[in-house]
Design a protein around this motif. Structure first.
Motif, PDB file in Angstrom:
ATOM      1  N   ARG A 418       0.809  -1.221   0.000  1.00 52.59           N
ATOM      2  CA  ARG A 418       0.000   0.000   0.000  1.00 52.59           C
ATOM      3  C   ARG A 418       0.839   1.266   0.000  1.00 52.59           C
ATOM      4  O   ARG A 418       0.489   2.247  -0.666  1.00 52.59           O
ATOM      5  N   TYR A 419       1.947   1.260   0.728  1.00 48.89           N
ATOM      6  CA  TYR A 419       2.705   2.484   0.964  1.00 48.89           C
ATOM      7  C   TYR A 419       4.046   2.498   0.231  1.00 48.89           C
ATOM      8  O   TYR A 419       4.599   1.443  -0.120  1.00 48.89           O
ATOM      9  N   ASP A 433       0.451   7.010  -0.015  1.00 49.06           N
ATOM     10  CA  ASP A 433      -0.573   6.022   0.311  1.00 49.06           C
ATOM     11  C   ASP A 433      -1.370   5.734  -0.955  1.00 49.06           C
ATOM     12  O   ASP A 433      -2.141   6.585  -1.425  1.00 49.06           O
ATOM     13  N   GLU A 435      -3.852   3.882  -1.499  1.00 48.68           N
ATOM     14  CA  GLU A 435      -5.303   3.766  -1.341  1.00 48.68           C
ATOM     15  C   GLU A 435      -5.972   5.123  -1.227  1.00 48.68           C
ATOM     16  O   GLU A 435      -6.961   5.404  -1.896  1.00 48.68           O
ATOM     17  N   GLN A 436      -5.427   6.003  -0.375  1.00 47.18           N
ATOM     18  CA  GLN A 436      -6.057   7.288  -0.149  1.00 47.18           C
ATOM     19  C   GLN A 436      -5.657   8.345  -1.172  1.00 47.18           C
ATOM     20  O   GLN A 436      -6.406   9.311  -1.396  1.00 47.18           O
ATOM     21  N   PHE A 444       2.027  11.637   3.360  1.00 44.60           N
ATOM     22  CA  PHE A 444       1.340  11.081   4.522  1.00 44.60           C
ATOM     23  C   PHE A 444       2.289  10.830   5.691  1.00 44.60           C
ATOM     24  O   PHE A 444       1.866  10.254   6.699  1.00 44.60           O
ATOM     25  N   ARG A 447       1.198  11.661   9.326  1.00 46.54           N
ATOM     26  CA  ARG A 447      -0.225  11.978   9.335  1.00 46.54           C
ATOM     27  C   ARG A 447      -0.963  10.979  10.222  1.00 46.54           C
ATOM     28  O   ARG A 447      -0.563   9.811  10.334  1.00 46.54           O
ATOM     29  N   PRO A 448      -2.060  11.390  10.845  1.00 44.98           N
ATOM     30  CA  PRO A 448      -2.850  10.452  11.655  1.00 44.98           C
ATOM     31  C   PRO A 448      -3.296   9.261  10.813  1.00 44.98           C
ATOM     32  O   PRO A 448      -3.649   9.401   9.642  1.00 44.98           O
ATOM     33  N   GLY A 449      -3.245   8.103  11.421  1.00 50.81           N
ATOM     34  CA  GLY A 449      -3.652   6.887  10.735  1.00 50.81           C
ATOM     35  C   GLY A 449      -2.514   6.131  10.084  1.00 50.81           C
ATOM     36  O   GLY A 449      -2.724   5.042   9.543  1.00 50.81           O
ATOM     37  N   THR A 450      -1.314   6.718  10.125  1.00 46.52           N
ATOM     38  CA  THR A 450      -0.161   6.035   9.508  1.00 46.52           C
ATOM     39  C   THR A 450       0.873   5.654  10.565  1.00 46.52           C
ATOM     40  O   THR A 450       2.048   5.433  10.228  1.00 46.52           O
ATOM     41  N   ASP A 451       0.456   5.567  11.799  1.00 42.90           N
ATOM     42  CA  ASP A 451       1.390   5.234  12.881  1.00 42.90           C
ATOM     43  C   ASP A 451       2.122   3.925  12.587  1.00 42.90           C
ATOM     44  O   ASP A 451       1.501   2.900  12.284  1.00 42.90           O
TER      45      ASP A 451
END
Length: 492
Positions: A418-419, A433, A435-436, A444, A447-451
């Motif tokens: 994905r990344y 990312d 997908e996004q 990203f 960014r939040p959600g990529t921890d």
């Protein structure tokens, strides 16, 4: 009646023998390499993408590729395949050896392949294969075109191998090949009224068919390396104007006003989008597809198709105006992502979609594995043969690595399903990312959600650097950027 019975018995016996011999025959290998080929021009890729991604150059602006699609439908399509270094020479060196560019002697264009490193031709030649390379080589140094290069990778038949150049017309004069378009006695990139017998793509296909159809008892490795669809964007009739009426439009990432990453380099003059340029590019792609159809037909007619491992890929992509760029050399999808198709009935299940990352460095080890031959312990690419045989198999190392071409560090990247993490000498880390943000406009990183994502990929990059002794990681800025990511992980 006894005579008839005896004849039938003998016929059946010999038929069984012929069948048995055919079954035990070693498989052939056909490796198809295109040059600077954007993966979105293949229908089999568009089928797996959203419409905005599939129709990047305008709604309805597509080129049909039924023969390449056939390879994918009857085999496997790799959806996360990348050029190990998205420039001709280093990618080709990695592809043909299974080693990273800095271990091949050819990490940048026009350098010479280190012949101490065994190639796919060496390994299959040792296994009893007759081997031929037809088309653009680009691993023999600066020679242009240089037919039958001095450094030829160990291929046995190199009569139609030329070192480099994107020639459009070929001919045979006095029994020897040469560039057919000439000015003042010197070869040019002109098309010069080339036709289905002299245009480069057609001519190289004819030479490959001649080699494949030679009566031999030994299996073949045939590499056809087409110089298209690399620029100049010209092609013979009728492909030159076949797509002129398509509703071409600039890609969504064209002239967005968003500041580009610094790893792209300095300021560049934005190319003016021209639909005619894309029309000719599509024409080159369809000419390639039609010729691959000829190859498939001839193999099928001779009964060799299903006993031939077919691999199709490219040495890098072409941005085709995405991100205000043309050509390649950077880690954007249009530049670094490549087609990767394989067909091998009875070994690779038809209709397989391989979504895990792979690199062109994996081609040689995977071909060796699919043929059931012994691997080389010095291979740095991965043998993915077992995974391709079973869609349910697990990969313990589902990350591929790529780097800029050259001898000086610019950027390195790690890609998973994905990344994509990019570390460079002149910018903060970038994390894409798929997908996004499939257009790759946003960073990203943090960014939040990529921890944990950047940290995981940075750890993989560090392990890669130690395992392969990649000199790019001795660069202080690359090293500092990597440390910054890993230390941030330790502080959490």
């Amino acid at each position: 009646m006894k005579v008839v019975t005896l004849v039938l018995l003998v016929s059946a016996t010999f038929g069984a023998v012929r069948f048995s011999c055919a079954e035990s025959t070693k498989p052939n290998v056909l490796l198809l390499i295109t040059d600077e080929h954007n993966f979105r021009t293949l229908g089999c890729y568009r089928e797996l993408m959203s419409r905005p991604q599939a129709e990047m150059w305008g709604e309805g602006a597509i080129v049909e590729t039924p023969n390449l699609d056939r390879i994918a439908k009857e085999g496997v399509i790799g959806t996360r395949a990348y050029a190990t270094a998205p420039v001709c020479t280093p990618c080709r060196a990695a592809m043909i050896t299974g080693r990273y560019p800095h271990h091949t002697g050819a990490p940048q264009n026009n350098m010479v392949l280190d012949r101490r490193v065994p190639t796919l031709a060496d390994r299959l030649g040792d296994a009893g294969y007759r081997t031929a390379f037809i088309g653009k080589w680009h691993l023999g140094g600066p020679g242009k075109p240089e037919w039958k290069p001095k450094v030829d990778g160990g291929f046995q038949s190199t009569e139609y191998m030329f070192n480099r150049g994107h020639w459009k017309k070929f001919e045979i004069v006095d029994g020897k090949p040469r560039v057919g378009a000439r000015k003042n006695g010197k070869p040019t990139y002109g098309v010069d009224d080339a036709n289905e017998k002299t245009f480069a793509t057609d001519w190289l296909t004819d030479r490959a068919i001649e080699f494949i159809e030679q009566p031999q008892d030994t299996p073949f490795l045939t590499v056809i390396s087409y110089p298209d669809p690399h620029g100049p964007n010209t092609v013979r009739a009728p492909y030159d104007h076949r797509f002129d009426d398509l509703p071409f439009a600039p890609p969504r990432t064209y002239q967005t006003g968003v500041a580009p990453p610094k790893w792209l380099g300095g300021e560049t003059k934005h190319p003016v989008f021209r639909g005619s340029d894309m029309s000719r590019y599509f024409g080159m792609v369809q000419c390639i597809d039609d010729n691959i159809g000829r190859l498939l037909d001839r193999l099928e007619q001779s009964g060799q198709l299903d006993n031939t491992l077919i691999v199709m890929t490219s040495d890098h992509g072409d941005l085709c105006y995405e991100h205000d760029r043309q050509n390649k050399g950077n880690p954007y999808e249009g530049s670094a992502r490549v087609p990767m198709l394989m067909r091998f009935p009875g070994t690779i299940p038809a209709g397989t979609v391989y979504r895990k990352p792979m690199g062109t460095i994996d081609v040689t080890p995977t071909v060796i594995g699919l043929l059931g031959l012994s691997g080389n312990p010095d291979d740095e690419g991965r043998d993915l043969s077992q995974e391709l045989k079973s869609a349910d198999s697990e990969n313990t190392s589902s990350i591929t690595f790529l780097r800029n071409a050259g001898t000086k560090a610019g950027w390195v990247a790690a890609v998973d399903e994905r990344y994509k993490l990019i570390i460079s000498i002149n910018d903060r880390p970038w994390l894409f990312d798929a997908e996004q943000d499939p257009d790759e406009l946003l960073n990203f990183y943090n960014r939040p959600g990529t921890d944990g994502v950047a940290e995981r990929l940075a750890t993989a990059l560090l392990e890669y650097s130690r395992r392969t002794d990649d000199p790019y990681f001795a660069n202080q800025r690359i090293s500092d950027s990597l440390d910054m990511i890993l230390q941030a992980d330790g502080e959490q």
